[in-house]
Structures are given as C-alpha cells and as structure tokens.
Design a protein around this motif. Structure first.
Motif, PDB file in Angstrom:
ATOM      1  N   GLN A 136      93.045  17.259  -9.313  1.00 43.59           N
ATOM      2  CA  GLN A 136      92.482  18.434  -9.975  1.00 43.59           C
ATOM      3  C   GLN A 136      93.123  18.660 -11.343  1.00 43.59           C
ATOM      4  N   VAL A 137      94.424  18.462 -11.431  1.00 48.52           N
ATOM      5  CA  VAL A 137      95.104  18.629 -12.720  1.00 48.52           C
ATOM      6  C   VAL A 137      94.549  17.650 -13.749  1.00 48.52           C
ATOM      7  N   LEU A 138      94.455  16.382 -13.378  1.00 46.30           N
ATOM      8  CA  LEU A 138      94.022  15.362 -14.329  1.00 46.30           C
ATOM      9  C   LEU A 138      92.528  15.457 -14.639  1.00 46.30           C
ATOM     10  N   ALA A 139      91.728  15.853 -13.657  1.00 43.71           N
ATOM     11  CA  ALA A 139      90.302  16.041 -13.928  1.00 43.71           C
ATOM     12  C   ALA A 139      90.097  17.148 -14.955  1.00 43.71           C
ATOM     13  N   GLY A 140      90.946  18.166 -14.904  1.00 42.90           N
ATOM     14  CA  GLY A 140      90.852  19.249 -15.875  1.00 42.90           C
ATOM     15  C   GLY A 140      91.277  18.848 -17.267  1.00 42.90           C
ATOM     16  N   LEU A 141      91.965  17.702 -17.377  1.00 42.97           N
ATOM     17  CA  LEU A 141      92.430  17.205 -18.674  1.00 42.97           C
ATOM     18  C   LEU A 141      91.675  15.949 -19.094  1.00 42.97           C
ATOM     19  N   ARG A 142      90.525  15.714 -18.485  1.00 37.30           N
ATOM     20  CA  ARG A 142      89.768  14.483 -18.725  1.00 37.30           C
ATOM     21  C   ARG A 142      89.517  14.234 -20.215  1.00 37.30           C
ATOM     22  N   ALA A 143      89.206  15.275 -20.965  1.00 41.52           N
ATOM     23  CA  ALA A 143      88.854  15.110 -22.380  1.00 41.52           C
ATOM     24  C   ALA A 143      90.011  14.545 -23.197  1.00 41.52           C
ATOM     25  N   GLN A 144      91.254  14.771 -22.725  1.00 40.87           N
ATOM     26  CA  GLN A 144      92.425  14.260 -23.440  1.00 40.87           C
ATOM     27  C   GLN A 144      93.089  13.088 -22.723  1.00 40.87           C
ATOM     28  N   LEU A 145      92.505  12.674 -21.591  1.00 40.94           N
ATOM     29  CA  LEU A 145      93.129  11.638 -20.764  1.00 40.94           C
ATOM     30  C   LEU A 145      92.833  10.260 -21.329  1.00 40.94           C
ATOM     31  N   PRO A 180      87.912  -0.966 -11.068  1.00 42.00           N
ATOM     32  CA  PRO A 180      88.761  -1.794 -11.916  1.00 42.00           C
ATOM     33  C   PRO A 180      90.103  -2.090 -11.253  1.00 42.00           C
ATOM     34  N   VAL A 181      90.816  -3.053 -11.832  1.00 40.75           N
ATOM     35  CA  VAL A 181      92.135  -3.443 -11.326  1.00 40.75           C
ATOM     36  C   VAL A 181      93.208  -2.622 -12.042  1.00 40.75           C
ATOM     37  N   PRO A 182      94.024  -1.866 -11.324  1.00 39.18           N
ATOM     38  CA  PRO A 182      95.096  -1.098 -11.972  1.00 39.18           C
ATOM     39  C   PRO A 182      96.214  -2.013 -12.462  1.00 39.18           C
ATOM     40  N   ARG A 183      96.897  -1.555 -13.511  1.00 40.09           N
ATOM     41  CA  ARG A 183      98.063  -2.289 -13.985  1.00 40.09           C
ATOM     42  C   ARG A 183      99.303  -1.939 -13.175  1.00 40.09           C
ATOM     43  N   ALA A 184      99.312  -0.758 -12.572  1.00 43.57           N
ATOM     44  CA  ALA A 184     100.483  -0.307 -11.809  1.00 43.57           C
ATOM     45  C   ALA A 184     100.032   0.721 -10.793  1.00 43.57           C
ATOM     46  N   ILE A 185     100.892   0.977  -9.806  1.00 47.15           N
ATOM     47  CA  ILE A 185     100.586   1.968  -8.781  1.00 47.15           C
ATOM     48  C   ILE A 185     101.839   2.806  -8.512  1.00 47.15           C
ATOM     49  N   PHE A 186     101.637   4.113  -8.329  1.00 47.10           N
ATOM     50  CA  PHE A 186     102.722   5.030  -8.019  1.00 47.10           C
ATOM     51  C   PHE A 186     102.456   5.709  -6.681  1.00 47.10           C
ATOM     52  N   ILE A 404     106.776  19.898  -7.222  1.00 48.13           N
ATOM     53  CA  ILE A 404     107.509  18.806  -7.867  1.00 48.13           C
ATOM     54  C   ILE A 404     106.754  17.494  -7.686  1.00 48.13           C
ATOM     55  N   GLY A 405     106.182  17.287  -6.495  1.00 50.16           N
ATOM     56  CA  GLY A 405     105.400  16.077  -6.259  1.00 50.16           C
ATOM     57  C   GLY A 405     104.186  15.986  -7.154  1.00 50.16           C
ATOM     58  N   VAL A 406     103.465  17.101  -7.317  1.00 49.84           N
ATOM     59  CA  VAL A 406     102.287  17.122  -8.191  1.00 49.84           C
ATOM     60  C   VAL A 406     102.697  16.811  -9.629  1.00 49.84           C
ATOM     61  N   ARG A 407     103.720  17.482 -10.094  1.00 53.53           N
ATOM     62  CA  ARG A 407     104.173  17.276 -11.473  1.00 53.53           C
ATOM     63  C   ARG A 407     104.647  15.836 -11.679  1.00 53.53           C
ATOM     64  N   ALA A 408     105.382  15.301 -10.722  1.00 51.95           N
ATOM     65  CA  ALA A 408     105.926  13.952 -10.875  1.00 51.95           C
ATOM     66  C   ALA A 408     104.814  12.918 -11.005  1.00 51.95           C
ATOM     67  N   LEU A 409     103.846  12.944 -10.099  1.00 52.40           N
ATOM     68  CA  LEU A 409     102.773  11.956 -10.156  1.00 52.40           C
ATOM     69  C   LEU A 409     101.908  12.128 -11.400  1.00 52.40           C
ATOM     70  N   ALA A 410     101.633  13.368 -11.785  1.00 49.79           N
ATOM     71  CA  ALA A 410     100.800  13.607 -12.965  1.00 49.79           C
ATOM     72  C   ALA A 410     101.517  13.150 -14.234  1.00 49.79           C
ATOM     73  N   HIS A 411     102.801  13.458 -14.364  1.00 47.17           N
ATOM     74  CA  HIS A 411     103.551  13.028 -15.547  1.00 47.17           C
ATOM     75  C   HIS A 411     103.712  11.513 -15.580  1.00 47.17           C
ATOM     76  N   LEU A 412     104.016  10.896 -14.447  1.00 47.57           N
ATOM     77  CA  LEU A 412     104.122   9.438 -14.409  1.00 47.57           C
ATOM     78  C   LEU A 412     102.820   8.799 -14.884  1.00 47.57           C
ATOM     79  N   THR A 413     101.709   9.336 -14.413  1.00 45.79           N
ATOM     80  CA  THR A 413     100.405   8.790 -14.769  1.00 45.79           C
ATOM     81  C   THR A 413     100.161   8.855 -16.271  1.00 45.79           C
ATOM     82  N   CYS A 414     100.322  10.032 -16.832  1.00 42.29           N
ATOM     83  CA  CYS A 414      99.992  10.206 -18.250  1.00 42.29           C
ATOM     84  C   CYS A 414     100.998   9.525 -19.166  1.00 42.29           C
ATOM     85  N   ASP A 415     102.274   9.573 -18.803  1.00 39.04           N
ATOM     86  CA  ASP A 415     103.277   8.861 -19.605  1.00 39.04           C
ATOM     87  C   ASP A 415     102.980   7.370 -19.614  1.00 39.04           C
TER      88      ASP A 415
END
Length: 423
Positions: A136-145, A180-186, A404-415
């Motif tokens: 939900q967090v990342l879907a809300g940021l789709r335009a900047q993702l 598609p094939v991901p480059r990495a998985i968290f 903390i789990g939500v923030r960690a996965l979302a930040h890892l993804t975008c970083d």
C-alpha cells in the motif's frame, strides 16, 4: 554493488509518513490473520484477503494459485528502473495457542491425518500484514517509483503436508521469479530473540540447512523374558541414538561451522513383555555448508548401519534434504546495511549469530541475490533469552515491531531501485 552505491532514496520521507499513517491498519490485518490461521497449502482465506487487497491497490498484475495458494503481485513504477522482489510467508503451524489475547486463535484443522489446533506461532501473520502494508505504501508512491516491485506471498514455508509439494521451491518452479525476473529479493522474519526496535542481520550463511532423517532398526521379535531368542531393536536403537551424539561432538570441525544432529522421535513396541520387530527414529540435521552437510549425512548412515550390524540387527536409513542454507549475498548485504541502520536508528542494528533454524527463502537466494533479516518483537524490558520462542504455543509478538518491518522493506526497495537505476 557496494555500500557506497546506496544512498537514501528520494522517497524516504514519503515512505515514513505513509507507513506511520498505516500502522493501525497493519496491526488490524495482523490480528485478523492471527485469529484465522491456516496450515501449509491450505491458506485459502489468507490468499483471498491478500489478493483482494492487491487488486484494490490497482496493481498491474495479481496472480493467484501459485504453488496451490500463493499470490504474486506486480507494481510497475511510473519511472524506468530494475525489478526487485519482496517475500512474505503465509502459513500457520499445528500448534494450539496458549496466549491470552482477544484475537487468540481457536482454529482447528487436519494435519497429516490428525485434528490439531492451528496458530501463527512463528509470526507469519506479521509477515503478511507487513508486506500488505508495504504494497500500500509503494502503490501510493507509484508516480515517483523507479522500477518494478514484485510481491511474493508464499504458502507452506513450514513444510507442506506429507506427500505434497509446496513452498518457495514450488513457487519458483511455477514462475514466481519470472516475467519479469527480479535482480534481488528481500525478506524478513519477526523474532522473539530480539527486543522491539532491534533489527538483526548477517552476511553469508545465516540460517541452517534443514534435513529430515528416519532410521529403522530391524530386530527379531521375541518374549521379553527371553531376549536371547530374538534381536532387540530397542537396545540397538538406544546405542544408535548415543552414537549419533558423536557425529558432531567428535567428528565435525565446529570451529569452521556449527552443526546439529537431533533425534526428535523414537517409536517401537506395544507391550512391556514383548521385544518388538522394529524401532523407528526420526530427527533433523542442521548445517551451514554443503560439504559438511553431505559428510554428516554419510556419517549418520554409516554409524547407524554399523551399530545395528554389530547387534545382529538390520537397519534402513533415509535422509531427505529439505531446505538449503539461507545465504545472504555478501555484496547485497553490505550495500543495504546503511538502509537497515537508518531504519533501525542508532544502536538498534545488530549483527546476529548464525541461526540453526531453517528458511525456504533460501531457495529464492539460489536463483537471485537475496537479503533476509530479522525484526524484534519481544517487548522492551523483557530479556529475549527468557521469553517464549517462535513455534511455542506461548509465542507473543509485540505489534510495535510491525511498523519497523514495513519501513525496512519499503526503504530497502526504494534505495535499491534508485541505486540500480543510476548504476
């Protein structure tokens, strides 16, 4: 990929704002899932909740029925970039809950022919709720993702029922890491071994391989009053159990890697004055290196057969490889540690010891680089070493760890996405 490649993404502030606003909803999802747990390959309700949520978010693709009940969602950002995958496991355990909370599980189900209580005793309800929140967090940021995120909700991490396939291995076979094939998985795991607010990680071998063994000692049934007229498989099995204790303590170089051989079940006989025909032992083997894994398998087999032969008994050994070692890609881990440190805060990121528990996230890591880390859920002020562990009927997760789990996965993804897009 090096640590200096990754800096906070341009979405860092927006992620924290969106995650904070969603915390109460993530807790509500977790409580609903906790109250309605389902066993491996039977996560029908759970999968439905997930699929409905992903569809409501407007994801570009939501695939259901992967590896029986798995769900795979695809979110394409508006900006070009690579693909990254996030994984959460969905299944509960055949455990009757003993935690006194309003949303305690009363569920029951059939597991391998027996009626059992069902509980999220390992925290997979937390994992699902966290990843639903990340979606939900990342879907809300789709335009900047920048790039694409693949959400993998996996069934049967705790092993499918006997005679069935399932879990990460089957999801991979059915294309979860393709098109598609991901480059990495968290991925992450909540743990009672860390207090709320703490995040744990380890590069390289992190969680053990997991193998099951069965040893059947074949004797000759006779009256218990005249053991010399038969061959006693109970005494022989006892000698085998004692001998197995030397496989690690006297035959394995534990300065290199730890290992465990445990007999968890022994069964034989049905009357006090009858020496039975057969005794069966079952157990588990845990290792952190493939060559040690194969060597221990050979030693267990040779020892059991030799001890039995010396007692005039027969012996059948069967060892099944279940999960490989969970190996965090060293380069990926080093690159993402600054992200975890930023999410956790000063003094809250811990380099943890190796874990002799196992995870089938390891199958994903055999295909693409992966990072699997830990989020503490033991309440502050309680010594984690003295609380109930994952898989206990009294396992308790402090829900403050979910954010903390939500923030960690979302930040890892975008970083990761922004670093790779700029590479």
């Amino acid at each position: 990929m090096s640590a200096r490649d990754v800096i906070p993404s341009s979405l860092a502030e927006a992620i924290d704002t969106a995650a904070g606003a969603l915390e109460a909803q993530v807790i509500a999802w977790r409580r609903d899932l906790h109250q309605n747990p389902e066993l491996g390959n039977r996560e029908f309700r759970t999968a439905g909740v997930i699929a409905d949520h992903l569809k409501q978010l407007g994801l570009d693709e939501v695939r259901t029925g992967v590896a029986f009940t798995g769900v795979v969602g695809l979110l394409k950002g508006a900006l070009p970039g690579p693909v990254v995958a996030l994984r959460a496991d969905m299944d509960g355990l055949p455990v009757t809950e003993e935690v006194d909370v309003p949303f305690a599980s009363k569920a029951r189900a059939e597991w391998n022919g027996e009626q059992v209580g069902v509980m999220h005793a390992c925290g997979h309800d937390c994992h699902v709720a966290i990843l639903m929140g990340v979606a939900q967090v990342l879907a809300g940021l789709r335009a900047q993702l920048r790039g694409t995120v693949k959400f993998i909700f996996q069934p049967a991490e705790e092993m499918p029922p006997e005679g069935e396939e399932g879990g990460a291995k089957l999801m991979i076979q059915e294309g979860a890491l393709e098109k598609p094939v991901p480059r990495a998985i968290f991925g992450l795991h909540v743990t009672s071994r860390l207090n709320v607010g703490m995040v744990g990680y380890r590069p390289g071998p992190t969680m053990a391989s997991s193998d099951r063994f069965s040893i059947k000692v074949h004797g000759k049934q006779t009256h218990g009053a005249a053991p010399w007229l038969g061959v006693d498989p109970i005494v022989t099995a006892a000698q085998v159990v004692l001998g197995l204790q030397t496989v690690v303590s006297r035959g394995t170089d534990i300065t290199r890697e730890p290992a465990v051989v445990t007999v968890g079940m022994i069964r034989g006989g049905n009357r006090d004055n009858i020496i039975p025909n057969e005794v069966e032992m079952r157990g588990t083997i845990r290792t952190f290196a493939e060559d040690m894994r194969d060597e221990i398998h050979e030693r267990v087999t040779t020892l059991a057969e030799s001890v039995s032969r010396g007692s005039r008994a027969g012996c059948t050994v069967c060892i099944n490889k279940n999960y490989p070692v969970t190996v965090n890609d060293p380069a990926l881990t080093a690159a993402m540690v600054p992200t975890l440190q930023r999410v956790a805060g000063p003094g809250k990121l811990e380099l943890v010891n190796k874990v002799t528990g196992a995870e089938d996230f390891s199958f994903f890591q055999q295909v693409i680089p992966g990072l699997f880390f830990f989020v503490g859920v033991t309440p502050r002020g309680i010594d984690p070493s003295k609380t109930y562990s994952n898989h206990s009927p009294r396992f308790f997760a402090d829900e403050q760890g979910l954010l903390i789990g939500v923030r960690a996965l979302a930040h890892l993804t975008c970083d990761y996405l922004e670093a790779q897009a700029g590479a």
